[in-house]
Design a protein around this motif. Structure first.
Motif, PDB file in Angstrom:
ATOM      1  N   UNK A  43      -0.482   2.646   8.857  1.00  0.00           N
ATOM      2  CA  UNK A  43      -1.913   2.359   8.749  1.00  0.00           C
ATOM      3  C   UNK A  43      -2.251   1.755   7.392  1.00  0.00           C
ATOM      4  N   UNK A  44      -1.614   2.229   6.350  1.00  0.00           N
ATOM      5  CA  UNK A  44      -1.857   1.670   5.018  1.00  0.00           C
ATOM      6  C   UNK A  44      -1.443   0.201   4.965  1.00  0.00           C
ATOM      7  N   UNK A  45      -0.280  -0.118   5.559  1.00  0.00           N
ATOM      8  CA  UNK A  45       0.175  -1.517   5.575  1.00  0.00           C
ATOM      9  C   UNK A  45      -0.792  -2.392   6.364  1.00  0.00           C
ATOM     10  N   UNK A  46      -1.223  -1.886   7.518  1.00  0.00           N
ATOM     11  CA  UNK A  46      -2.154  -2.665   8.342  1.00  0.00           C
ATOM     12  C   UNK A  46      -3.490  -2.852   7.615  1.00  0.00           C
ATOM     13  N   UNK A  47      -3.970  -1.817   6.956  1.00  0.00           N
ATOM     14  CA  UNK A  47      -5.251  -1.891   6.265  1.00  0.00           C
ATOM     15  C   UNK A  47      -5.193  -2.832   5.068  1.00  0.00           C
ATOM     16  N   UNK A  48      -4.026  -2.958   4.447  1.00  0.00           N
ATOM     17  CA  UNK A  48      -3.880  -3.907   3.337  1.00  0.00           C
ATOM     18  C   UNK A  48      -3.729  -5.337   3.845  1.00  0.00           C
TER      19      UNK A  48
ATOM     20  N   UNK B  54     -11.257 -17.654   7.140  1.00  0.00           N
ATOM     21  CA  UNK B  54     -10.316 -16.532   7.060  1.00  0.00           C
ATOM     22  C   UNK B  54     -10.605 -15.594   5.895  1.00  0.00           C
ATOM     23  N   UNK B  55     -10.230 -14.328   6.074  1.00  0.00           N
ATOM     24  CA  UNK B  55     -10.299 -13.375   4.970  1.00  0.00           C
ATOM     25  C   UNK B  55      -9.264 -13.737   3.894  1.00  0.00           C
ATOM     26  N   UNK B  56      -9.413 -13.244   2.677  1.00  0.00           N
ATOM     27  CA  UNK B  56      -8.386 -13.490   1.658  1.00  0.00           C
ATOM     28  C   UNK B  56      -7.034 -12.923   2.101  1.00  0.00           C
ATOM     29  N   UNK B  57      -5.979 -13.500   1.582  1.00  0.00           N
ATOM     30  CA  UNK B  57      -4.637 -13.042   1.940  1.00  0.00           C
ATOM     31  C   UNK B  57      -4.430 -11.599   1.495  1.00  0.00           C
ATOM     32  N   UNK B  58      -3.820 -10.806   2.397  1.00  0.00           N
ATOM     33  CA  UNK B  58      -3.490  -9.427   2.068  1.00  0.00           C
ATOM     34  C   UNK B  58      -2.019  -9.319   1.697  1.00  0.00           C
ATOM     35  N   UNK B  59      -1.382  -8.219   2.098  1.00  0.00           N
ATOM     36  CA  UNK B  59       0.039  -8.082   1.800  1.00  0.00           C
ATOM     37  C   UNK B  59       0.813  -9.162   2.548  1.00  0.00           C
ATOM     38  N   UNK B  60       1.971  -9.568   2.045  1.00  0.00           N
ATOM     39  CA  UNK B  60       2.753 -10.592   2.742  1.00  0.00           C
ATOM     40  C   UNK B  60       3.049 -10.172   4.178  1.00  0.00           C
ATOM     41  N   UNK B  61       2.989 -11.130   5.091  1.00  0.00           N
ATOM     42  CA  UNK B  61       3.189 -10.831   6.504  1.00  0.00           C
ATOM     43  C   UNK B  61       4.567 -10.235   6.786  1.00  0.00           C
ATOM     44  N   UNK B  62       5.578 -10.685   6.054  1.00  0.00           N
ATOM     45  CA  UNK B  62       6.916 -10.150   6.273  1.00  0.00           C
ATOM     46  C   UNK B  62       6.987  -8.678   5.883  1.00  0.00           C
ATOM     47  N   UNK B  63       6.247  -8.297   4.833  1.00  0.00           N
ATOM     48  CA  UNK B  63       6.219  -6.889   4.433  1.00  0.00           C
ATOM     49  C   UNK B  63       5.563  -6.044   5.520  1.00  0.00           C
ATOM     50  N   UNK B  64       4.454  -6.535   6.078  1.00  0.00           N
ATOM     51  CA  UNK B  64       3.777  -5.828   7.165  1.00  0.00           C
ATOM     52  C   UNK B  64       4.704  -5.692   8.374  1.00  0.00           C
ATOM     53  N   UNK B  65       5.429  -6.765   8.695  1.00  0.00           N
ATOM     54  CA  UNK B  65       6.331  -6.748   9.846  1.00  0.00           C
ATOM     55  C   UNK B  65       7.441  -5.716   9.653  1.00  0.00           C
ATOM     56  N   UNK B  66       7.950  -5.598   8.442  1.00  0.00           N
ATOM     57  CA  UNK B  66       9.004  -4.626   8.167  1.00  0.00           C
ATOM     58  C   UNK B  66       8.510  -3.192   8.364  1.00  0.00           C
ATOM     59  N   UNK B  67       7.271  -2.920   7.948  1.00  0.00           N
ATOM     60  CA  UNK B  67       6.723  -1.578   8.133  1.00  0.00           C
ATOM     61  C   UNK B  67       6.538  -1.295   9.622  1.00  0.00           C
ATOM     62  N   UNK B  68       6.087  -2.310  10.379  1.00  0.00           N
ATOM     63  CA  UNK B  68       5.938  -2.122  11.825  1.00  0.00           C
ATOM     64  C   UNK B  68       7.279  -1.784  12.479  1.00  0.00           C
ATOM     65  N   UNK B  69       8.309  -2.502  12.084  1.00  0.00           N
ATOM     66  CA  UNK B  69       9.619  -2.227  12.670  1.00  0.00           C
ATOM     67  C   UNK B  69      10.137  -0.857  12.245  1.00  0.00           C
ATOM     68  N   UNK B  70       9.896  -0.497  10.986  1.00  0.00           N
ATOM     69  CA  UNK B  70      10.334   0.819  10.513  1.00  0.00           C
ATOM     70  C   UNK B  70       9.628   1.930  11.290  1.00  0.00           C
TER      71      UNK B  70
ATOM     72  N   UNK C 276     -10.857  -7.248   5.006  1.00  0.00           N
ATOM     73  CA  UNK C 276     -12.211  -7.664   4.630  1.00  0.00           C
ATOM     74  C   UNK C 276     -12.780  -8.565   5.713  1.00  0.00           C
ATOM     75  N   UNK C 277     -13.989  -9.045   5.483  1.00  0.00           N
ATOM     76  CA  UNK C 277     -14.604  -9.967   6.427  1.00  0.00           C
ATOM     77  C   UNK C 277     -13.807 -11.266   6.483  1.00  0.00           C
ATOM     78  N   UNK C 278     -13.778 -11.861   7.662  1.00  0.00           N
ATOM     79  CA  UNK C 278     -13.052 -13.116   7.867  1.00  0.00           C
ATOM     80  C   UNK C 278     -11.986 -12.970   8.939  1.00  0.00           C
TER      81      UNK C 278
END
Length: 602
Positions: free
Chosen positions: A209-214, A181-197, A218-220
């Motif tokens: 897009x910024x949330x998804x890109x964070x 796996x790639x290194x951990x990015x932003x917390x999944x709950x934070x990403x989910x909140x941006x998707x819902x917003x 990287x590779x993995x």
């Protein structure tokens, strides 16, 4: 430790119903085994073609009698999970030479990313790519030059496809080599909140897009616990990975050492080695059951209710959804990994990961420990964690306590006492539901149906303000014969918003929801599908639908005589059968079996 009686009973049922087909499969792979070097059975012209471009390995392939290892790779540099495989063939060839053996890239298989194609026309090729990959694997190995094979694959349909293809060459020693796996990015709950917003119009595309890109950065492998990482869990718990291999990060010394160790094992267990162990003898009724147990214990992807059935069939084993249901009742949920929790697979691995999980299940009698693996006979090797000491790979016993009880727990204190998967049946047919993260007060939903034949129409109705109420979204004509059974992950933010507003909502579909299914109750994989005249096609908007995950039922509450008299709806699917290569897959749609048989074409 004595195996749990329910696990023993389910396994014996599978053995009995598979007796004839399994015997035929074993006879086939035994007939395919040849004693001596495979390539030296070829004519001189055939063999000369096989080593013409092999440089440093030409003499060994021409005159040697050591194992030649096939590499079947899904490398491409668009998929983050598969980009690290660019380096692997050279690593594998180098280690093979040191051992007096050889290795060749036998072929490549297609590898598409469901993350890129979600909600797009390409997603309608996704499930069928599994069977195409199996066919490409067979083509790769058809030159009959090999005594062993290594499969480089990670994601969604790719690992199941590779394994189905590998089982057609079940006489070969085989292993799967992950990239991690790639290194951990932003917390999944934070990403989910941006998707819902964004779904509510409260975030811009640039912010999304910024949330998804964070998150995917990287590779993995993507770090949430969807189908890709469920694949890795399965390969390890079924004995097709090296112990502890699943979630080691890519491009690290430990990852490279594990790849090298896999080559060493292939030489040892090849048909020319001293510990011959073909893949067709590793994948049997017990290892298939172990895979189902691992799926339940980790809250893995619902896609494997299709893939494991298809994999089992490729090995002459008849696995049924009823077996998943029976095992779910006795296998506890030991892991919470997003979308079933806050953590990702890196946190899971750091807490003890697969090694801790397997150790716990073995100690509790919840896993067959006497299976064949790439390490030999028995699962004890999988109780140990790999690490590098002074540059040397060693395995150490795992601790008996989890490194993070919020992510991974012992059998004595599970998150749930069952596996969180339920079979559903009723007057709409059969389906499945994943309940490991569904709130208890949403286990039973009774609400009017709103029927859709296109998933995009759900979001359009939401945007028009028509869905702010209790309802069951019936999204039909999504099955394998209709359009290739696409994932409907795109519906998750919309339905989650409505549930968060207090609305009692659920999904009912003959499509898929993947490993990303989460808090909203979703009756998926409904079979027979609408395109085949299944009763899901009789549902009308306004019908009262009752989904009861406790009782395992899904019913449309209309009088029986009215229900039986209704004709099934039809729809024009021609727009889904052309463009983006979909016209080339007409024979797949026409030949696909039902979801409970794996939704494949074989």
């Amino acid at each position: 430790m004595t195996i749990h009686p329910v696990i023993a009973e389910v396994t014996e049922r599978i053995v009995e119903r598979s007796r004839a087909s399994r015997a035929a499969y074993l006879a086939k792979i035994e007939a395919a085994r040849s004693h001596g070097t495979k390539r030296h059975h070829l004519s001189c012209g055939n063999l000369a073609h096989g080593f013409a471009a092999c440089g440093d390995d030409k003499d060994a392939l021409r005159n040697g009698h050591a194992a030649n290892i096939a590499i079947v790779t899904s490398y491409n540099d668009m998929l983050s999970a598969h980009q690290p495989y660019e380096r692997y063939p050279e690593i594998i060839r180098g280690v093979a030479r040191q051992l007096g053996a050889t290795a060749q890239v036998a072929g490549g298989v297609p590898a598409m990313c469901d993350g890129v194609t979600q909600g797009r026309p390409g997603m309608e090729l996704s499930l069928f790519s599994r069977d195409l990959i199996a066919m490409a694997t067979a083509v790769s190995l058809s030159h009959d030059m090999y005594e062993a094979a290594l499969y480089l694959g990670i994601c969604d349909k790719i690992v199941p496809g590779l394994l189905i293809g590998a089982l057609s060459f079940g006489h070969l020693a085989s292993a799967f080599v992950p990239s991690g796996p790639m290194p951990s990015g932003i917390p999944n709950e934070e990403k989910s909140k941006v998707r819902q917003a964004y779904a509510e119009g409260k975030a811009t595309r640039a912010e999304l897009l910024e949330a998804e890109a964070r998150s995917y950065h990287s590779a993995g492998t993507c770090t949430f616990y969807g189908t890709a990482n469920s694949n890795q869990m399965l390969m390890e718990i079924m004995g097709l990975h090296m112990p502890g291999a699943s979630f080691i990060p890519p491009d690290t010394p430990l990852r490279d050492a594990m790849t090298a160790a896999t080559v060493e094992r292939m030489v040892a267990i090849s048909s020319l080695g001293s510990q011959y162990m073909p893949v067709g003898r590793i994948v049997d009724e017990r290892s298939i059951v172990n895979g189902v147990i691992g799926l339940h214990a980790t809250g893995g992807s619902t896609n494997h209710l299709l893939h494991l059935v298809a994999i089992a069939r490729a090995a002459g084993v008849e696995l049924r959804w009823d077996d998943f249901d029976a095992l779910s009742a006795v296998v506890p949920l030991l892991a919470r990994v997003y979308p079933n929790g806050y953590a990702d697979v890196n946190h899971f691995h750091d807490a003890g990961g697969m090694t801790f999980l397997i150790d716990q299940l073995l100690d509790a009698g919840l896993l067959h420990g006497d299976v064949n693996t790439v390490m030999g006979v028995g699962m004890d090797a999988y109780r140990k964690l790999p690490e590098l000491r002074d540059g040397k790979l060693v395995w150490s016993p795992i601790a008996k306590e989890s490194g993070n009880r919020g992510v991974l727990r012992a059998v004595s204190e599970p998150f749930r006492h069952d596996g969180g998967l339920r079979m559903l049946s009723g007057n709409v047919g059969r389906g499945v539901i994943k309940i490991s993260s569904v709130p208890e007060d949403r286990m039973v939903i009774e609400a009017p149906a709103i029927v859709f034949d296109e998933q995009d129409d759900v979001k359009a109705a939401f945007d028009r303000g028509e869905l702010d109420r209790d309802f069951v979204a019936v999204v039909r004509f999504q099955g394998p014969r209709a359009r290739g059974m696409p994932e409907l992950h795109k519906l998750t933010p919309t339905l989650s918003i409505l549930q968060d507003r207090g609305r009692r909502v659920a999904l009912l579909t003959d499509g898929r929801m993947s490993g990303a299914s989460g808090r909203v109750p979703a009756a998926i994989h409904v079979t027979p599908e609408a395109e085949a005249g299944g009763p899901i096609g009789r549902i009308r908007t306004g019908d009262l639908v009752r989904l009861d995950a406790h009782a395992g039922t899904i019913e449309v509450l209309v009088p029986a005589d009215e229900w039986s008299a209704r004709e099934c709806a039809t729809t024009d699917l021609s727009i889904h059968h052309t463009g983006m290569g979909r016209e080339l897959f007409a024979m797949f749609r026409q030949s696909a079996v039902t979801a409970d048989l794996g939704a494949g074409v074989f």
